[in-house]
Every structure is written in structure tokens, then in C-alpha cells.
Design a protein around this motif. Structure first.
Motif, short mmCIF file in Angstrom:
data_model
loop_
_atom_site.label_atom_id
_atom_site.label_comp_id
_atom_site.label_asym_id
_atom_site.label_seq_id
_atom_site.Cartn_x
_atom_site.Cartn_y
_atom_site.Cartn_z
N UNK A 44 12.41 78.54 -22.10
CA UNK A 44 12.93 79.98 -22.28
C UNK A 44 11.86 80.80 -23.16
N UNK A 45 11.20 81.49 -22.15
CA UNK A 45 9.96 82.36 -22.40
C UNK A 45 10.24 83.19 -23.42
N UNK A 46 11.38 83.85 -23.55
CA UNK A 46 11.62 84.75 -24.52
C UNK A 46 11.63 84.47 -26.01
N UNK A 96 11.04 82.30 -12.06
CA UNK A 96 9.82 82.42 -11.28
C UNK A 96 8.51 83.16 -11.77
N UNK A 97 7.56 82.68 -11.29
CA UNK A 97 6.37 83.04 -11.86
C UNK A 97 5.71 84.70 -11.38
N UNK A 98 5.17 85.29 -12.20
CA UNK A 98 4.54 86.66 -11.70
C UNK A 98 3.00 86.67 -11.93
N UNK A 99 2.55 86.97 -10.81
CA UNK A 99 0.79 87.04 -10.70
C UNK A 99 0.72 88.63 -10.50
N UNK A 391 5.33 85.37 -17.20
CA UNK A 391 6.88 85.38 -17.21
C UNK A 391 7.18 86.71 -18.11
N UNK A 392 7.45 86.84 -19.17
CA UNK A 392 8.02 87.78 -19.80
C UNK A 392 6.89 88.94 -19.98
#
Length: 450
Positions: A44-46, A96-99, A391-392
Motif C-alpha cells: 500500500x504505497x499511499x 503497476x510501476x511507472x517509469x 507508484x504514487x
């Protein structure tokens, strides 16, 4: 073959690649397509915490339920048109990851300088489909594409959105914007009779008026954001990696025009003065930031400017310079920049600068994006922070925090999993075992499903 049968065959061949590639189609009951993903852990990255065993219920490509523990699939099977169950007994699931910094339609190699005279735009576009798939299978379901030739990444984005080829969600900047002879000038290194006179349509500007025209051309071309080059760079054939190459007035004009069109602005900037001008000019992010000083960091905090370090790119070009990959002036710049980016990233983190994950993929081989996590930890960033950066934080930089960066009921199902617990060993991020984008499974048990 009769004409009706021929038409049916052609229609079948044009169906999107991703459709149904990983799960059976709905049956005659007309019920929804359900996926159950049973995870040993859920990030939970938030909240910045790791949850225990969790099951995600995905219905027709969206998160329907997030349930603690395991669930009995039998009740879901009664109502589903189709049901698939992914049990991940020792894996950590996460969004899902964000680059935030990729170049999906190019990949630098020993022959890249001479390839300018060999490869056609179609070659780059076709190779981009391969690099996009590698990126997706590495767990990166969303990317910012910060610069291409011939708007190839815009075409790639459109093909992915149409379901014609597999790949991440792409937010494309199209061609970068810079000055004559600067890092964005595609004719650098050419003999004079081949240089031509690139202008705003090519992303090359030398005044505020031309800045407005270049941004408006990007709007016309269908770009999603703007990328500027206010400083020198490493891989072009000019002499400096850090000299300022756009005036403050030119940067301000780009930003004003971009904001009119609803664009954010990313700034490639190595040198301290170029970073200062870019921040004062109102850009949203600084990319690379090699020679960033304490005054720059203070200014970035004051303006809320994001920093995207791209440590892996610096390390890679430094290694390849020693192997003789580049012309002498490029090799010199690579050996100057490479050793500094990691240290700068660590100082920026300690100074409290906002950091989003980005790698400059294409400078190094696509698919190796997750190596950046280990470099970020090496620079002094905690594992939870670097996962939030991909992520976030990255979703916020994109202004897409309502779509990406977290797993939540009602959102599209972009979910990945890695073996073990990345908070204990961040290198786990290099071994993605499960990838779902928009409810379609592209990788399971470490193997592609298409």
C-alpha cells in the motif's frame, strides 16, 4: 476461399493481441470476466505499509474487491462468465510501476551515430513495439516517453491504446524542444551541407515566439506533455553536458504555451544554471540534474519541482565510455556525468526534494528499468520510498493520481507481483513474476502469456 470466409479471416486477424490472450472468453451465461489474484503480501504505497495475505478480485478489467486473506473461488464461479485464479504464495503484489523517463522507440548502441543514416522512421516504430513489450513485462504498466524522432512514440501509444500491440500506457512528449546546436538538435555532428535549418516544427527554437509555435505544433501532433532541453547532454556530439542552452524567457514561453494546452513540462537539465532557469521558468520536473547544487535544491523545494534522477543511465554511459562505444567528446562527457548522478540523487533526497522514479530507458537496454531501484537505495533512499517513487509519486507527477499508482476498488487493474518482499531485498524488483494491465494478464509464473 469464398469471399465471406475471407472477410471473416481478415476480421479475426485484426483482433487486438491482448484480448483474451490470457483467459478464456466469457461463456454463454453472459456473466463478467473475473480474475482472483491471491497475494502473500500487498504493498500500500499511499499509507507506506506492507499488508499481509490479500486477494484482489478483478471484474472486467477493474478492481472490484480487496479482501484480506484467501477466498473460496466457488461463489465467484457461479456468477462469472469466466474465472481465472492466480495464486502467488510467496509474492508481493503492488500497483503497476511507472517509469517517468523513457525513450521506447530507440535503444542506444555502438552503431547509433551511423544508424542515423541507415534507419528509417518505420524501423524505429517497429523496434518500439518490441521495446514496449519488454517494458510491460518488466512490470512497468505506465511510462512518460520523453523524446523521440518523427513522433514515433505517439504512433506507438495509439497502437497500444487500440489493442494492436502490447505495451504500457504511454504519455508521449513527441519530439524534444531545444535550441539550435543544443542537445535537442537532430543535426548535431552532421557536416554543414547535411545540417539543414531545423525549426519549431522540428522542436528547435531560438526565441520565445518560436517556443510558442513549437508547443502548438506538439498540440497539433497529439503529444501528451512537453520535454525541453535547457542544458547540454551526454550523447549528442556537442562539447558540453551542462552549459545552459535556453534562455529564461524561452523557457517561460514554453511553459506558458504548454499550460494553455494542458501540458506539463519536463526539463532535461544537467547544469546548475540550466536547472535554475528551468525551475524559475515553471517546469514541472528536472530530469537527470547531475550538477544540481544546494541552491537549486532549495529553489526546487520552494517551487514544488519534481526531480527524476535516472541514475542507471549515468552508470551505463560511464561503463560504455570505457568500452569505446562513443566518439571522444561523448566519452568524455559520459565519464564526467556518470559518477555524479548517484551522489546528486542522494543529496536531493536528504534535502527533501520531491523525487519520482525514472530511468532514461533507451540509453540502456529496455526491460532493465528495475535496476534503478537498487541504485536509488544505494544513494540513501529507503526501499519504501523508492517504491512510492515509482507508484504514487510518479502518478502525481503525471497528474494521473486518480488512475495510477495505487490499487483501489473501482480503478483499472494494473497489478504486478515480485517474489519475496522487496522491502527486505530491493533487487526482487528485477524479477517480476506477474503482470496485469487493465485486467489482462501479460505475465504469470515469470513467463509471458502472449
Amino acid at each position: 476461399m469464398s469471399m465471406p470466409r475471407l472477410l471473416l479471416a481478415v476480421a479475426a486477424s485484426c483482433l487486438p493481441l491482448a484480448a483474451g490472450a490470457d483467459a478464456p472468453p466469457p461463456d454463454a451465461t453472459g456473466g463478467p470476466q473475473l480474475n482472483l489474484i491471491e497475494c502473500a503480501r500487498l504493498l500500500d504505497p499511499v499509507a507506506g505499509r506492507m499488508l499481509g495475505q490479500t486477494t484482489l478480485v478483478v471484474e472486467d478489467g477493474r478492481i472490484k474487491e480487496i479482501r484480506p486473506g484467501a477466498v473460496d473461488p466457488a461463489p465467484y464461479r457461479k456468477t462469472a462468465g469466466s474465472l481465472s485464479v492466480a495464486r502467488l504464495p510467496d509474492a508481493t503484489c503492488m500497483p503497476g510501476l511507472i517509469d517517468s523517463h523513457t525513450h521506447l522507440t530507440m535503444q542506444f548502441g555502438k552503431n547509433s551515430y551511423s544508424d542515423k543514416f541507415r534507419l528509417n522512421p518505420a524501423d524505429h516504430a517497429i523496434r518500439g513495439t518490441v521495446y514496449a513489450k519488454r517494458t510491460l513485462l518488466a512490470g512497468f504498466t505506465t511510462v512518460r516517453n520523453l523524446g523521440d524522432d518523427d513522433n514515433a512514440s505517439i504512433a506507438l501509444r495509439n497502437a497500444i491504446n487500440a489493442g494492436l500491440v502490447p505495451g504500457p500506457h504511454i504519455f508521449s512528449a513527441g519530439k524534444p524542444i531545444g535550441s539550435t546546436g543544443g542537445h535537442a538538435d537532430p543535426s548535431n555532428g552532421f557536416r554543414w551541407d547535411l545540417q539543414g535549418d531545423p525549426g519549431p516544427k522540428d522542436g528547435i527554437i531560438d526565441s520565445p515566439a518560436e517556443a510558442w509555435k513549437a508547443v502548438r505544433q506538439h498540440y497539433k501532433d497529439g503529444a501528451d506533455l512537453i520535454k525541453i532541453m535547457p542544458s547540454g547532454g551526454v550523447l549528442d556530439e556537442s562539447s558540453s553536458s551542462g552549459n545552459p542552452q535556453m534562455t529564461l524567457e524561452e523557457i517561460q514561453a514554453v511553459v506558458a504555451a504548454a499550460h494553455d494546452d494542458g501540458f506539463t513540462v519536463a526539463a532535461h537539465a544537467h547544469g546548475a544554471e540550466a536547472i535554475r532557469r528551468a525551475v524559475l521558468g515553471g517546469v514541472d520536473s528536472i530530469e537527470h540534474g547531475t550538477f544540481m547544487d544546494a541552491a537549486d535544491m532549495k529553489l526546487m523545494k520552494e517551487h514544488g519541482t519534481w526531480y527524476v534522477p535516472t541514475i542507471i543511465a549515468g552508470q551505463y554511459v560511464m561503463e560504455k565510455a570505457k568500452q569505446g562505444w562513443y566518439p571522444p567528446q561523448v566519452a568524455r562527457k559520459a565519464e564526467e556525468v556518470g559518477p555524479l548522478i548517484l551522489d546528486t540523487a542522494g543529496k536531493a533526497y536528504k534535502a527533501g526534494v520531491k523525487i519520482a522514479f525514472g530511468t532514461d530507458a533507451g540509453v540502456y537496454p529496455h526491460g532493465d528499468n528495475a535496476r534503478e531501484f537498487a541504485y536509488m537505495v544505494q544513494a540513501g533512499m529507503p526501499p519504501m520510498f523508492v517504491l512510492q517513487a515509482a507508484t504514487t509519486h510518479a502518478a502525481e507527477l503525471l497528474h494521473q493520481q486518480d488512475r495510477f499508482g495505487r490499487i483501489a476498488v473501482g480503478r483499472g487493474a494494473d497489478v504486478i507481483a515480485v517474489p519475496g518482499n522487496p522491502l527486505d531485498d530491493i533487487t526482487a524488483m528485477q524479477h517480476v513474476s506477474f503482470v496485469m494491465k487493465d485486467g489482462v494478464v501479460y505475465k504469470q509464473d515469470g513467463k509471458p502469456t502472449l
